[in-house]
Design a protein around this motif. Structure first.
Motif, short mmCIF file in Angstrom:
data_model
loop_
_atom_site.label_atom_id
_atom_site.label_comp_id
_atom_site.label_asym_id
_atom_site.label_seq_id
_atom_site.Cartn_x
_atom_site.Cartn_y
_atom_site.Cartn_z
N TRP A 174 8.48 2.56 4.34
CA TRP A 174 9.30 3.71 3.95
C TRP A 174 8.46 4.97 3.95
CZ3 TRP A 174 14.47 2.67 2.88
CH2 TRP A 174 14.79 1.32 2.74
N ALA A 175 9.00 6.05 4.47
CA ALA A 175 8.32 7.35 4.48
C ALA A 175 9.05 8.25 3.49
CB ALA A 175 8.34 7.96 5.87
N ALA A 176 8.43 8.50 2.33
CA ALA A 176 9.09 9.18 1.22
C ALA A 176 8.48 10.55 0.94
CB ALA A 176 9.03 8.32 -0.03
N ARG A 177 9.33 11.49 0.56
CA ARG A 177 8.82 12.79 0.13
C ARG A 177 8.18 12.68 -1.25
NH1 ARG A 177 10.42 16.53 3.67
NH2 ARG A 177 12.30 16.16 4.91
N HIS A 178 8.72 11.80 -2.08
CA HIS A 178 8.15 11.54 -3.40
C HIS A 178 8.18 10.04 -3.66
CE1 HIS A 178 9.43 15.80 -3.93
NE2 HIS A 178 8.31 15.88 -4.61
N VAL A 179 7.20 9.57 -4.41
CA VAL A 179 7.15 8.17 -4.83
C VAL A 179 7.09 8.13 -6.34
CG1 VAL A 179 5.76 6.07 -4.86
CG2 VAL A 179 6.05 7.34 -2.72
N ILE A 180 8.00 7.37 -6.94
CA ILE A 180 7.98 7.11 -8.38
C ILE A 180 7.49 5.68 -8.57
CG2 ILE A 180 9.32 6.94 -10.49
CD1 ILE A 180 11.25 8.98 -9.39
N ASN A 181 6.28 5.54 -9.08
CA ASN A 181 5.70 4.22 -9.27
C ASN A 181 6.03 3.70 -10.67
OD1 ASN A 181 3.52 2.27 -7.96
ND2 ASN A 181 3.19 2.33 -10.18
N ALA A 210 0.84 -1.20 0.00
CA ALA A 210 0.00 0.00 0.00
C ALA A 210 0.87 1.25 0.00
CB ALA A 210 -0.93 0.02 1.22
N VAL A 211 0.35 2.30 -0.63
CA VAL A 211 0.93 3.63 -0.53
C VAL A 211 -0.17 4.53 -0.01
CG1 VAL A 211 1.98 5.57 -1.75
CG2 VAL A 211 2.53 3.23 -2.45
N ARG A 212 0.11 5.22 1.08
CA ARG A 212 -0.90 6.10 1.67
C ARG A 212 -0.23 7.38 2.17
NH1 ARG A 212 -4.06 3.14 4.31
NH2 ARG A 212 -3.12 1.07 4.03
N ARG A 213 -1.04 8.38 2.43
CA ARG A 213 -0.53 9.63 2.99
C ARG A 213 -0.21 9.42 4.47
NH1 ARG A 213 -4.75 10.53 -0.43
NH2 ARG A 213 -4.23 11.76 -2.31
N ALA A 214 0.97 9.86 4.88
CA ALA A 214 1.36 9.68 6.27
C ALA A 214 0.51 10.52 7.21
CB ALA A 214 2.84 10.02 6.45
N ASP A 215 0.04 11.69 6.73
CA ASP A 215 -0.80 12.58 7.55
C ASP A 215 -1.55 13.50 6.60
OD1 ASP A 215 1.08 14.61 6.80
OD2 ASP A 215 2.35 14.03 8.51
N ASP A 216 -2.17 14.54 7.14
CA ASP A 216 -2.98 15.45 6.34
C ASP A 216 -2.16 16.57 5.69
OD1 ASP A 216 -5.26 14.03 6.96
OD2 ASP A 216 -5.69 15.22 8.75
N ASP A 217 -0.89 16.63 5.96
CA ASP A 217 -0.03 17.67 5.40
C ASP A 217 0.20 17.39 3.91
OD1 ASP A 217 1.85 19.53 4.68
OD2 ASP A 217 3.34 18.96 6.20
N PRO A 218 -0.28 18.27 3.01
CA PRO A 218 -0.09 18.02 1.58
C PRO A 218 1.37 18.06 1.15
CG PRO A 218 -0.96 20.22 1.93
CD PRO A 218 -1.01 19.52 3.26
N HIS A 219 2.24 18.58 2.01
CA HIS A 219 3.67 18.62 1.71
C HIS A 219 4.43 17.61 2.58
CE1 HIS A 219 2.92 22.18 -0.66
NE2 HIS A 219 2.31 22.75 0.37
N GLY A 220 3.69 16.75 3.25
CA GLY A 220 4.31 15.74 4.10
C GLY A 220 4.79 14.55 3.30
N ARG A 221 4.92 13.44 3.95
CA ARG A 221 5.47 12.24 3.31
C ARG A 221 4.38 11.25 2.92
NH1 ARG A 221 11.11 11.43 4.06
NH2 ARG A 221 12.06 13.12 5.28
N LEU A 222 4.72 10.40 1.96
CA LEU A 222 3.89 9.27 1.60
C LEU A 222 4.48 8.04 2.25
CD1 LEU A 222 3.28 9.93 -2.21
CD2 LEU A 222 1.74 10.41 -0.31
N LEU A 223 3.61 7.23 2.85
CA LEU A 223 4.04 6.01 3.52
C LEU A 223 3.92 4.83 2.55
CD1 LEU A 223 5.00 4.86 6.25
CD2 LEU A 223 2.59 4.43 6.80
N VAL A 224 5.06 4.20 2.28
CA VAL A 224 5.10 3.03 1.38
C VAL A 224 5.21 1.78 2.25
CG1 VAL A 224 6.31 1.92 -0.53
CG2 VAL A 224 6.22 4.43 -0.40
#
Length: 380
Positions: free
Chosen positions: A137-144, A116-130
């Motif tokens: 992994w908590a990433a600033r950007h995800v390249i799928n 799964a890839v999901r938003r770590a929190d509600d911050d639109p500039h936060g990290r994506l949780l992979v």
């Protein structure tokens, strides 16, 4: 965000053509594999579900030779070594991918299945949780870059559950020899359908069926034709429509195996059957065609189920993407999707995604540097 998630600037999901291209360009822009140096200023990780290098090539059928591979394009910075045209692509290309990973020190993590890839929190500039079956992994950007090979598509027709013969997709195909002496219905209008029709027709009776009458194009399927196909699909994904078939954009281009099948009289297209029965298929005009095997050469769908938590899929079933970037989740890039699904397109997409990430990080740095002065001016 879970406390155990490893922080990384960019997470690349998939190590096929598109994923390795992205990783190469990340390296060139100063990003470092996080497993090599977790404290580096810019880090990335490549996660791959396959047990070994090679992307989808390691799963192709044995009879797909280098001479008949459609659309090989080298990875950036390292040409494909010369190979015997008679060599199976599944033997020639995975070692090339493995050497590429070693040469550029890409530190691909495998086998790792992203769940799964999901938003770590509600911050639109936060990290994506992979989330994966190993580390998170908590990433600033995800390249799928997960491609399509793991999602073969079979259309529904009435009665398929009653058919007593064998059904298989090209993803399951091994060799024409297993169909010797049988009658095989080959369904599909793409390159693989015609290639396998030609191959199987040497040992079995074949019947070729497509939903639409193929539109044959006399020009060779060269780089210009592929580029035209990429451009044709781009408008669809920008609107959030499913990418659709490249054949629908380019038409059917004559290949050596298409010419060979035509010369032997087996390139005879029939309309798609209306329903399947126990021992064959019923045609739209009511006639019956007996069959032992139905081979579905009906393409693949993008493997994007792990992105479901982001809720990006449109009503039409696609993802809104422009220049590789999700229009609805700017931290996500989709490469090897839609217009970048070809090998040459995947290379370009990897570069384009990284260029945008680098540009955005530079802009964020400028804002961060300027913020104290702005704050001081405001206080004054």
């Amino acid at each position: 965000m879970g406390v155990s998630a490893i922080e990384v600037d960019v997470a690349v999901i998939g190590a096929g053509q598109a994923g390795l291209s992205a990783a190469y360009h990340l390296q060139r822009r100063g990003f470092v594999p996080v497993v090599r140096d977790a404290l580096a200023a810019q880090t990335f990780v490549v996660l791959d579900a396959n047990p070994a290098p090679g992307g989808a090539w390691q799963h192709r059928w044995p009879s797909l030779r280098m001479a008949t591979v459609n659309g090989i394009h080298e990875l950036p910075g390292f040409p494909v070594p010369p190979a015997d045209p008679a060599m199976a692509s599944r033997e020639a290309l995975p070692p090339y991918f493995a050497e590429y990973e070693r040469r550029f020190d890409l530190a691909v993590q495998r086998p790792v299945r992203v769940t799964a890839v999901r938003r770590a929190d509600d911050d639109p500039h936060g990290r994506l949780l992979v989330e994966t079956d190993r580390d998170d992994w908590a990433a600033r950007h995800v390249i799928n870059a997960t491609g399509t090979w793991t999602r073969p598509f079979r259309p529904f027709y009435p009665g398929l559950d009653r058919f007593r013969g064998r059904q298989l997709h090209v993803a399951d195909y091994v060799s024409a020899d297993e169909f010797a002496g049988q009658r095989v219905i080959v369904v599909g209008a793409g390159v693989s359908a015609v290639q396998l029709l030609d191959e199987i027709s040497h040992v079995a009776e074949t019947v070729w069926m497509t939903r639409r009458e193929p539109q044959w194009v006399e020009d060779d399927f060269d780089l210009a034709a592929r580029s035209a196909a990429i451009a044709g699909v781009e408008a669809r994904v920008r609107q959030g429509l499913p990418p659709g078939s490249v054949i629908a954009v380019t038409g059917m281009h004559w290949t050596p195996w298409a010419r060979a099948a035509e010369a032997r009289g087996v390139l005879v297209r029939h309309p798609m059957f209306a329903a399947a029965e126990e021992h064959g298929v019923r045609m739209p005009d009511g006639s019956f065609i007996a069959a032992d095997v139905i081979l579905w050469a009906t393409g693949f769908r993008p493997a994007l189920d792990h992105l479901a938590p982001l809720r990006l899929r449109t009503r039409e079933g696609g993802f809104r993407v422009a220049d590789t970037r999700s229009l609805d989740e700017p931290r996500l890039f989709l490469i090897g999707y839609g217009p970048s699904q070809s090998t040459v397109g995947a290379n370009r997409a990897g570069r384009a995604a990284v260029q945008q990430i680098v540009a955005e990080r530079a802009l964020d740095g400028e804002r961060s540097t300027a913020s104290p002065a702005i704050a001081g001016a405001t206080a004054a």
